[in-house]
Structure formats: C-alpha cells, structure tokens
Write a protein that holds these residues in place. Structure first.
Motif, mmCIF file in Angstrom:
data_model
loop_
_atom_site.group_PDB
_atom_site.id
_atom_site.type_symbol
_atom_site.label_atom_id
_atom_site.label_comp_id
_atom_site.label_asym_id
_atom_site.label_seq_id
_atom_site.Cartn_x
_atom_site.Cartn_y
_atom_site.Cartn_z
ATOM 1 N N LEU A 154 49.457 0.964 -25.381
ATOM 2 C CA LEU A 154 48.968 0.307 -24.165
ATOM 3 C C LEU A 154 50.126 -0.425 -23.490
ATOM 4 C CD1 LEU A 154 45.726 -1.213 -25.746
ATOM 5 C CD2 LEU A 154 45.820 0.761 -24.218
ATOM 6 N N LYS A 162 39.563 -1.392 -22.281
ATOM 7 C CA LYS A 162 40.182 -1.434 -20.952
ATOM 8 C C LYS A 162 40.692 -2.832 -20.623
ATOM 9 C CE LYS A 162 40.129 2.754 -19.488
ATOM 10 N NZ LYS A 162 41.435 3.443 -19.270
ATOM 11 N N VAL A 183 46.802 3.537 -30.492
ATOM 12 C CA VAL A 183 46.781 3.733 -29.043
ATOM 13 C C VAL A 183 47.871 2.873 -28.421
ATOM 14 C CG1 VAL A 183 45.419 3.676 -26.929
ATOM 15 C CG2 VAL A 183 44.290 4.124 -29.123
ATOM 16 N N GLY A 186 43.876 -3.348 -22.436
ATOM 17 C CA GLY A 186 44.937 -2.498 -21.904
ATOM 18 C C GLY A 186 45.606 -3.003 -20.649
ATOM 19 N N GLN A 234 38.862 10.852 -21.902
ATOM 20 C CA GLN A 234 38.736 10.415 -20.504
ATOM 21 C C GLN A 234 39.683 11.185 -19.603
ATOM 22 O OE1 GLN A 234 40.092 6.354 -19.837
ATOM 23 N NE2 GLN A 234 41.532 6.489 -21.548
ATOM 24 N N TYR A 235 40.838 11.573 -20.121
ATOM 25 C CA TYR A 235 41.782 12.345 -19.314
ATOM 26 C C TYR A 235 41.377 13.811 -19.250
ATOM 27 C CZ TYR A 235 44.593 8.161 -19.769
ATOM 28 O OH TYR A 235 45.028 6.865 -19.729
ATOM 29 N N GLY A 259 49.343 10.381 -23.219
ATOM 30 C CA GLY A 259 47.988 10.301 -22.711
ATOM 31 C C GLY A 259 47.278 11.644 -22.754
ATOM 32 N N ASP A 281 47.225 5.381 -23.680
ATOM 33 C CA ASP A 281 46.315 5.191 -22.548
ATOM 34 C C ASP A 281 47.093 5.006 -21.256
ATOM 35 O OD1 ASP A 281 43.576 4.909 -21.581
ATOM 36 O OD2 ASP A 281 44.080 2.807 -21.189
ATOM 37 N N THR A 282 48.421 4.999 -21.359
ATOM 38 C CA THR A 282 49.246 4.812 -20.162
ATOM 39 C C THR A 282 50.380 5.834 -20.185
ATOM 40 O OG1 THR A 282 50.557 3.112 -21.301
ATOM 41 C CG2 THR A 282 48.670 2.363 -20.025
ATOM 42 N N VAL A 326 39.005 7.721 -25.756
ATOM 43 C CA VAL A 326 40.242 7.388 -25.031
ATOM 44 C C VAL A 326 40.974 8.661 -24.635
ATOM 45 C CG1 VAL A 326 42.509 6.304 -25.238
ATOM 46 C CG2 VAL A 326 40.490 5.140 -26.142
#
Length: 305
Positions: A134, A250, A132, A253, A285-286, A187, A168-169, A282
């Motif tokens: 970040l 979170k 992931v 992140g 969530q989007y 993401g 995640d970003t 992760v």
C-alpha cells in the motif's frame, strides 16, 4: 619531492576514510538468518571466488609485467617481432570458458533449488501470509488465523512461510534481506515467496523497489519468535477490536499527509478479525474493472454495427 609525499599522504587518508565508511555497512546478505538467505549468500561467494580465478592473476601480472619490463631493467628479453603464442591463447580463452561452464551448471541448479515459488521442505506445515503493498505501508494478513497487521511481521522460527503477494497501488518489492529473496508486488496479480527463519531475532524489511515519493517509509520489522511466542502474539492481535474488511482496507491504503516533505513510517496496527477472502477481493477488483471495460467496449461495438 615534497609534493609527491603530500599526494601519497592524501591517498592514504582517502583510503582510510573509505574503509572506515565501509565499516559501518550492514552486510545483511552475508549475515543471513534463514535457509534461503544462507544458500543465496553461498552462491554469491562461490561466484565471486570463481571469477577471482581470472581477476587475481591479471592484477598480479599487471604489476609484475610493469616491473619486469620497465625501462631500467636491461635483463628483460626484448622481442619486437613477437606476435602470437598458442599457450597464452589456451590460457586466455580456456580458463574463462571453464569458469563460465562451471557457473552455468551452478546457476542452473540453484535457479531451481532457490525458486521463490518452491515450497521449503520441513517437518512443520507452512504458515500462509498474504501481503498487500500500500501507499506507503505493508499489510500482512494471516488468513488461517483470521487476523491482519500493518507494518509488523511475526513468524515462528524454523517454520516455512509462504507469502502470497500483491499490490493495491504501484509496483513494489517485498524484501527481507537477512531471510533472502525479493519478489515484486503488482496490482491485480499474485506472486509468491517462500522463506524460513533459522533462529529467533528481529530482521529489517523494506520495499526493494523505487515506487515514488514516500516509498522509503515502507519499512517494517520481522520478528522471528518461538512457537509459544507466536501463539501469545496471535492472542494479543485477536483481542484488537478493529475488523479488516474491504472498507477498512481502503481507509488504511490512503497515503496520509507528508511531514517535513516526506511520509512518516505508518504505525503498527492490529486487526482482530479479517473479512474472508479479502486478499482475493483486492486482486479481483482490478480483474473486474478490466472485464467491465472489455464488456462495455464490446457492447459499444455491437451498437455501432
């Protein structure tokens, strides 16, 4: 005369400085320690060699023609009415066409054999690692082992590794040059990369995509170790008291504070336990936010009707 000699000395000095600077470059692509990296390096060398078939003769003939047809050479044939030659046309067009055809075949084959999604054949089962991206660090989750690590990647040598990658970003790119390959992290999406280390060692890893202020701090070290060393490292990580759940994810992140107008490299951090299916959460969530937004828009349209 003195001025010409002076300019010649300056040119040689500049060339010496340039070659000295290049001497400090790290030719990671041509010092590969993984099967994929070796094959990619060979592909680059083959492509360069094929293209030099055209480049080298052109460079040589440039100097040769300039010397032969100089003004002071009275032996050179003077042909003011010359306009065309079938032999020259054949060489000028035929050789590049052959080179392009050969390159097309090679690229077609290697685009399949070096497909980052293609599993690497091996007697050992592949190690699954979920990655992931970040701000501005990397999280590596070992789902089968139940541990997670920030900014450190440890893999056993001669064992295929399947990376499942997301962000995640913003968009980033996972890059370990000496092992080969580079895949984007986005993401809400999952990309994949298969690599293998042929020997033990430490290899530089980074973000290969400019993703804003702080991205240069997204660096980590990949440790290729023996099977026994990997087992010992796992035991060490499992002893870490921290648990990587969604709340801890979170917290990790968060970008943190800049130091001297730049983000410092995030320290290595171990998590002895991982929330099940955290990686999917992760990504999801989007997807959930998108579905919720679509549902809200649909309900609003029904109300207006």
């Amino acid at each position: 005369m003195k001025e010409e000699k002076y300019h010649r000395c300056v040119r040689w000095l500049v060339m010496a400085i340039a070659f000295s600077a290049l001497g400090g470059c790290d030719w990671a692509l041509f010092n590969s320690k993984g099967q994929i990296g070796v094959e990619q390096g060979n592909l680059i060398l083959i492509s360069i060699g094929l293209m030099l078939i055209v480049v080298v003769p052109v460079i040589i003939m440039t100097f040769l023609f300039g010397w032969r047809y100089r003004e002071s050479n009275e032996k050179a044939t003077y042909m003011p009415d010359w306009a065309h030659s079938h032999k020259i046309e054949l060489v000028v067009w035929g050789v590049p066409l052959i080179i392009v055809a050969v390159l097309a075949v090679i690229i077609w084959q290697t685009s399949h054999s070096l497909d980052p999604y293609r599993p690497i054949e091996s007697d050992k089962p592949a190690l699954n690692i979920e990655v992931v991206s970040l701000d501005w660090k990397w999280l590596f989750i070992y789902p089968d082992q139940g541990v997670a690590v920030v900014n450190e990647l440890v893999i056993p040598e001669k064992t295929p590794v399947t990376f499942h990658i997301t962000s995640d970003t913003v968009m980033n790119a996972l890059s370990i040059p000496q092992l080969g390959g580079m895949i984007y992290a986005m993401g809400g999406q999952r990309t994949q990369l298969n690599l293998i280390a042929n020997e033990q060692g430490e290899f530089f890893g980074q973000s290969g995509n400019f993703s804003g202020e702080g991205f240069s701090a997204m660096r980590f070290t990949t440790h290729s170790v023996s099977d026994e060393g990997f087992a010992q490292w796992l035991d060490k990580v499992k002893q870490a008291p921290e648990v990587m759940d969604f709340a801890a994810f979170k917290q990790v992140g968060e970008p943190g504070e800049m130091v001297n107008h730049r983000y410092p490299i995030y320290p290595i951090r171990y998590f002895g336990q991982v929330e099940p299916n955290l990686f999917n959460k992760v990504i999801g969530q989007y997807v959930t936010l998108k579905d919720s937004h679509s549902t809200a828009m649909h309900e609003a349209a029904e109300v207006q009707e």
